[in-house]
Design a protein around this motif. Structure first.
Motif, short mmCIF file in Angstrom:
data_model
loop_
_atom_site.label_atom_id
_atom_site.label_comp_id
_atom_site.label_asym_id
_atom_site.label_seq_id
_atom_site.Cartn_x
_atom_site.Cartn_y
_atom_site.Cartn_z
N THR A 165 1.81 -6.33 -8.71
CA THR A 165 2.15 -4.91 -8.54
C THR A 165 3.33 -4.54 -9.41
O THR A 165 3.33 -3.49 -10.08
CB THR A 165 2.47 -4.62 -7.06
N GLY A 186 -8.00 5.62 2.54
CA GLY A 186 -7.16 6.13 1.48
C GLY A 186 -7.79 7.32 0.77
O GLY A 186 -7.11 8.30 0.43
N TRP A 215 2.43 1.84 -3.55
CA TRP A 215 1.53 2.42 -4.55
C TRP A 215 1.40 3.92 -4.34
O TRP A 215 1.48 4.71 -5.29
CB TRP A 215 0.16 1.75 -4.47
N GLY A 217 0.82 -1.20 0.00
CA GLY A 217 0.00 0.00 0.00
C GLY A 217 0.85 1.25 0.00
O GLY A 217 0.60 2.20 -0.76
N LEU A 228 -5.12 -1.95 -0.07
CA LEU A 228 -4.12 -2.97 0.26
C LEU A 228 -3.85 -3.00 1.76
O LEU A 228 -3.72 -4.09 2.35
CB LEU A 228 -2.83 -2.70 -0.51
N ALA A 229 -3.75 -1.83 2.38
CA ALA A 229 -3.58 -1.80 3.84
C ALA A 229 -4.80 -2.40 4.53
O ALA A 229 -4.67 -3.12 5.53
CB ALA A 229 -3.34 -0.36 4.31
N CYS A 233 -10.01 1.47 1.72
CA CYS A 233 -10.11 2.42 0.60
C CYS A 233 -10.70 3.74 1.07
O CYS A 233 -10.31 4.82 0.59
CB CYS A 233 -10.96 1.85 -0.52
N SER A 243 -3.77 2.14 -2.35
CA SER A 243 -2.91 2.00 -1.17
C SER A 243 -3.73 1.67 0.07
O SER A 243 -3.42 0.76 0.83
CB SER A 243 -2.12 3.29 -0.96
N GLY A 244 -4.83 2.42 0.27
CA GLY A 244 -5.69 2.16 1.41
C GLY A 244 -6.34 0.79 1.34
O GLY A 244 -6.47 0.09 2.36
N ASN A 258 2.36 7.99 2.67
CA ASN A 258 1.19 7.46 3.37
C ASN A 258 1.59 6.92 4.74
O ASN A 258 1.78 5.72 4.93
CB ASN A 258 0.52 6.35 2.54
N LEU A 292 -1.02 4.34 6.91
CA LEU A 292 -1.22 2.90 6.67
C LEU A 292 -1.73 2.18 7.91
O LEU A 292 -2.57 1.28 7.82
CB LEU A 292 0.09 2.26 6.21
#
Length: 424
Positions: free
Chosen positions: A229, A124, A78, A75, A273-274, A121, A270-271, A86, A89
């Protein structure tokens, strides 16, 4: 008449001319380094008799602990490849744990996975609005999201979980399992080979056995996201444009790239994936949400991303390293950490020799002295305090980042504020 914008055009001003520090390690050299480290570990295992440091169960636990760290690191990768730092996370992982468990106990674990990703998400998206649209400092926004996520889940947990069987103000009811699998025949053979305690061969068997024994389907998905990725960001026009936003957004804009759109997409992914990393904690690692169960893994994921030089492969190695050290808390902690003191001393001495060959004599001397002190600690004790065992993952995180700092190159525009049309 202007030439049409292509992925190659975007690459010209932003990526090809970006300065690089050091040389990238080739795959054969990397595999040789990993094999050497494994051989040294095998020697330490034979000397100390700490067979637990490379057995199948230890490696399986390490993989399970590495997955949420790796997902958080992905995350971060990205977002930062698009130029957005970020720090949030951890908060997005917290949202993933809560939303995943909340939906999972009501509608099933796979629904929990989907809703947990959506929860991440949302975190994010909030970070994207604050940093990209309103140009708030990325660090301030990330820290605020971490605090907000923790407070929101503490408020929502009693409302959602109290009154249900197994639920409380700090814990959700249990969630059904996603299921696990082992490769028939292969997992048993590798475990049997590992039990022979042979030099190197048994250690490789333990490492591979941990990858094919009692593996969750979500683990398989997480591992697949590493090459996915890499392929998306480095082998597609979409990824090239996204990375150009993190290297030189003004040049990217001049070539027709919608920088805002790509930054927004990157931070929302990113959000997600976290959030998926948080789902793993509340559905796979534990079959329930528990307040505080992320335990700083979002920050360690960020450290794994930096250790990996903002590359998926390096990130995976970093997550594996931190997951392995974290697993020492759960399986034979004190004895295994005491054995690893010898491994650390040998690695430091080897590093001192390498620095001396490169004529960095002061650094070599300091490294050798530290190695000698670690060896004295190993030789003068039979075990280490439990506090040291608990602190090992965080100490390793700091040491690894300190040693790898000189070869790192972050995206050039990472963390920089950007306004549409500012290059005109």
């Amino acid at each position: 008449m202007t030439a049409p914008t292509t992925a190659t055009d975007v690459n010209q001003p932003s990526l090809e001319h970006a300065p690089r520090t050091g040389r990238r390690m080739s795959w054969p050299v990397l595999l040789l380094v990993i094999a050497g480290a494994l051989a040294l570990t095998s020697i330490v295992r034979l000397i100390t008799g700490a067979n637990g440091i490379t057995n199948v169960s230890q490696m399986s636990t390490a993989l399970q602990l590495a997955v949420p760290i790796g997902l958080a690191g992905l995350g971060g990768l990205w977002a930062e490849r698009a130029g957005v730092v970020n720090i949030g996370l951890e908060g997005m992982m917290i949202l993933g744990t809560w939303f995943g468990a909340w939906a999972g106990f009501q509608w099933g674990p796979w629904t929990g996975v989907l809703v947990g990703i959506i929860g991440g998400c949302l975190g994010g998206l909030l970070h994207a609005v604050v940093t990209i649209t309103f140009n708030v400092n990325h660090i301030v926004s990330g820290v605020a999201i971490n605090i907000l996520a923790l407070g929101a889940t503490r408020y929502l947990a009693p409302l959602a979980f109290e009154g249900h069987q197994g639920g409380s103000a700090k814990q959700s009811p249990p969630v059904d399992s996603l299921g696990h699998f082992s490769i028939p025949g292969l997992s048993d053979w590798l475990e049997s080979l590992n039990d022979q305690h042979w030099f190197f061969v048994s250690d490789i068997a333990g490492l591979l056995g941990g990858l094919v024994t009692d593996v969750s389907w979500l683990t398989l998905l997480a591992v697949a996201l590493i090459p996915a990725t890499w392929w998306i960001l480095w082998r597609t026009p979409f990824g090239l444009r996204l990375r150009s936003c993190g290297e030189n957004p003004i040049a990217a804009e001049s070539l027709g790239v919608n920088v805002y759109k790509y930054k927004y997409l990157a931070v929302i992914i990113s959000g997600g994936l976290a959030g998926l990393g948080g789902v793993f904690l509340s559905i796979v690692a534990n079959p329930f949400y528990l307040e505080g169960q992320t335990s700083g893994r979002g920050y360690i994921g960020l450290a794994a991303m930096i250790f990996g030089n903002w590359m998926p492969g390096g990130l995976a190695i970093g997550a594996g390293l931190f997951g392995y050290t974290d697993s020492l808390n759960l399986r034979g902690g004190s004895a295994n950490v005491h054995a690893l003191l010898l491994l650390g001393a040998l690695l430091l001495v080897a590093g001192a020799i390498w620095l001396a060959i490169r004529k960095k004599y002061v650094k070599a001397a300091i490294t050798f002295v530290i190695g000698a002190l670690v060896f004295a600690w190993y030789a003068g004790t039979n075990e280490v305090p439990n506090q040291v065992v608990s602190a090992t993952p965080y100490v390793v995180t700091l040491v690894v980042l300190a040693l790898s700092a000189q070869r790192l190159r972050m995206p050039k525009a990472d963390g920089m504020q950007y306004r549409k049309g500012q290059g005109k």
